[in-house]
Motif scaffolding. Structure first.
Motif, short mmCIF file in Angstrom:
data_model
loop_
_atom_site.label_atom_id
_atom_site.label_comp_id
_atom_site.label_asym_id
_atom_site.label_seq_id
_atom_site.Cartn_x
_atom_site.Cartn_y
_atom_site.Cartn_z
N THR A 1 8.83 13.50 -2.53
CA THR A 1 8.40 12.50 -1.70
C THR A 1 6.92 13.03 -0.73
O THR A 1 7.28 14.24 -0.34
CB THR A 1 9.23 11.93 -0.52
N PRO A 2 5.91 12.77 -0.95
CA PRO A 2 4.74 13.36 -0.24
C PRO A 2 4.50 12.83 1.22
O PRO A 2 3.18 12.35 1.53
CB PRO A 2 3.51 13.02 -1.19
N ARG B 1 4.28 6.01 -4.97
CA ARG B 1 4.49 5.90 -6.63
C ARG B 1 3.18 6.92 -7.38
O ARG B 1 3.43 7.78 -8.18
CB ARG B 1 4.12 4.73 -7.26
N ALA B 2 1.95 6.94 -6.57
CA ALA B 2 0.97 8.04 -6.86
C ALA B 2 1.05 9.20 -6.36
O ALA B 2 0.12 10.14 -6.41
CB ALA B 2 -0.31 7.20 -6.52
N SER B 3 1.89 9.55 -5.68
CA SER B 3 2.30 10.76 -4.90
C SER B 3 1.24 11.15 -4.04
O SER B 3 0.65 12.62 -3.80
CB SER B 3 2.40 12.24 -6.04
N GLN B 4 0.63 10.35 -3.27
CA GLN B 4 -0.40 10.47 -2.45
C GLN B 4 0.20 11.03 -1.02
O GLN B 4 1.18 10.42 -0.59
CB GLN B 4 -1.11 9.32 -2.16
N PRO B 5 -0.18 12.05 -0.39
CA PRO B 5 0.42 12.35 0.93
C PRO B 5 0.01 11.45 1.92
O PRO B 5 -0.91 10.76 2.17
CB PRO B 5 -0.28 13.65 1.08
N ILE B 6 1.13 11.06 2.86
CA ILE B 6 0.86 10.21 3.76
C ILE B 6 1.81 10.62 4.89
O ILE B 6 2.81 11.09 4.84
CB ILE B 6 1.73 8.70 3.19
N THR B 7 1.05 10.40 6.03
CA THR B 7 1.56 10.58 7.26
C THR B 7 2.12 9.33 8.15
O THR B 7 1.49 8.44 8.27
CB THR B 7 0.56 11.22 8.24
N GLU C 1 2.68 1.76 -3.19
CA GLU C 1 1.50 2.10 -4.34
C GLU C 1 1.42 3.52 -4.25
O GLU C 1 1.15 4.64 -5.09
CB GLU C 1 0.37 1.32 -4.31
N ALA C 2 1.10 4.12 -2.72
CA ALA C 2 0.78 5.28 -2.52
C ALA C 2 2.01 6.44 -2.89
O ALA C 2 1.55 7.50 -3.09
CB ALA C 2 0.45 5.53 -0.93
N TRP D 1 0.81 -1.47 -0.15
CA TRP D 1 0.04 -0.06 -0.13
C TRP D 1 0.82 1.19 0.07
O TRP D 1 0.69 2.14 -0.57
CB TRP D 1 -0.76 -0.11 1.26
#
Ligand SMILES: NC(=O)c1ccc[n+]([C@@H]2O[C@H](COP(=O)([O-])OP(=O)(O)OC[C@H]3O[C@@H](n4cnc5c(N)ncnc54)[C@H](OP(=O)(O)O)[C@@H]3O)[C@@H](O)[C@H]2O)c1
Length: 291
Positions: free
Chosen positions: A243-244, A180-186, A177-178, A174
């Protein structure tokens, strides 16, 4: 040698069965509920909470070495279903331990760094355990059962990482994948482990099963890392430029159970007893698992 792996469909167990299938003649795998084939090994469901079923299946399996990785292993599940956690993790281990002792089989019990409270890292094998969660308490209680057997080992493993082999998307997949999709993650910047790759962990369990080591041994990666640093290094490894990732603090996300802050494991004993089985750093383990 006849090998039996419990938890064979799990995150770790599926790596271990793959590893054993390459070089061991007889490998059998049990799961909780899933019947699957892993590299030609037919894994069958044997519910650890059903003592009669475990006894019947054990007698049919006639193992020489049991690697007991089957467990209700999600912290949140153990909190929600404490009786089931105790039945599978403690009582199930008791049944297996009794059967192993009677047969003279070697038992390797897979435990966790979460038997510690996180206040006195790095932890050695003789550090006092003080679990903070239902999960950790069941694992510590199971350790005590296994210690009473003569030919047994308890291996406390740190946080494992790597792509899942069992077709069940996990946290690592997960996160990759996140990223690579440039989704912000904390990710927590103030919680530390000594993460270890799933493939080196499986190789280590193989070596431990073949050895005559008895007692407790720690198995962690060579680096102490926060979850945020793991994310940052994974992003760099995957070539994700921007990196998000957001640095989170544990205080901002209080859970139902306290989380140990630093359960880094000291694996000096492992390195001296099993120098041939390297515990690689994050990037080397990733390169090996993703090639
Ligand atoms: N993953 C980590 O980072 C980590 C770190 C330290 C230690 N560990 C330890 O490593 C071991 C494996 O963990 P994991 O991450 O691979 O767990 P997992 O992915 O959740 O897999 C758990 C395995 O146990 C089986 N299982 C669950 N309940 C069962 C029951 N009542 N009877 C029989 N089998 C049952 C599951 O079978 P089904 O899928 O068929 O239900 C599955 O094969 C556990 O002992 C865990 O405490 C894991």
């Amino acid at each position: 040698m006849r090998w039996l792996v419990t938890g064979a469909t799990g995150t770790l167990g599926s790596y271990l069965v793959h590893e054993l299938a390459m070089s061991e003649r007889t490998v059998q795998g049990w799961s909780g509920a899933t019947a699957v084939d892993i590299d030609g090994i037919a894994v069958k469901p044997v519910d650890l909470t059903d003592a009669d079923a475990v006894t019947r299946a054990f007698r049919a399996a006639r193992p020489d070495v049991v690697v007991h990785a089957g467990s209700l292993a999600r912290i949140s599940d153990c909190l929600r279903f404490p009786d089931r956690a105790r039945q599978s993790n403690v009582e199930g281990t008791q049944v297996l331990a009794t059967l192993s002792a009677k047969r003279g089989a070697r038992l390797v019990y897979v435990s966790t760094d979460l038997v510690f409270d996180g206040r006195a890292a790095p932890y050695r094998e003789d550090s006092p355990t003080q679990p903070l969660s239902v999960y950790g308490r069941t694992k510590a209680d199971a350790e005590s059962i296994v210690h009473s057997l003569s030919n047994s080992a308890v291996v406390r493993i740190s946080l494992l990482f790597g792509p899942m082999r069992n077709q069940r998307p996990g946290l690592f997949d997960w996160l990759a994948e996140a990223l690579r999709a440039s989704q912000p993650i904390t990710l927590f910047a103030d919680e530390w482990r000594t993460p270890l790759g799933l493939l080196p962990a499986a190789r280590a369990l193989h070596a431990l099963g073949r050895s005559d080591f008895t007692g407790t041994i720690h198995l962690g990666g060579p680096e102490r890392m926060s979850r945020l640093e793991m994310g940052q290094r994974l992003a760099r490894f995957l070539g994700v430029a921007d990196t998000p990732l957001v640095a989170g603090q544990r205080d901002s996300a209080p859970g139902a159970e306290p989380r140990p802050q630093d359960v880094s494991l000291d694996s000096t004993l492992w390195r001296s007893r099993f120098p041939q089985i390297r515990l690689p750093d994050f990037e080397s383990a990733l390169a090996d698992m993703l090639k």
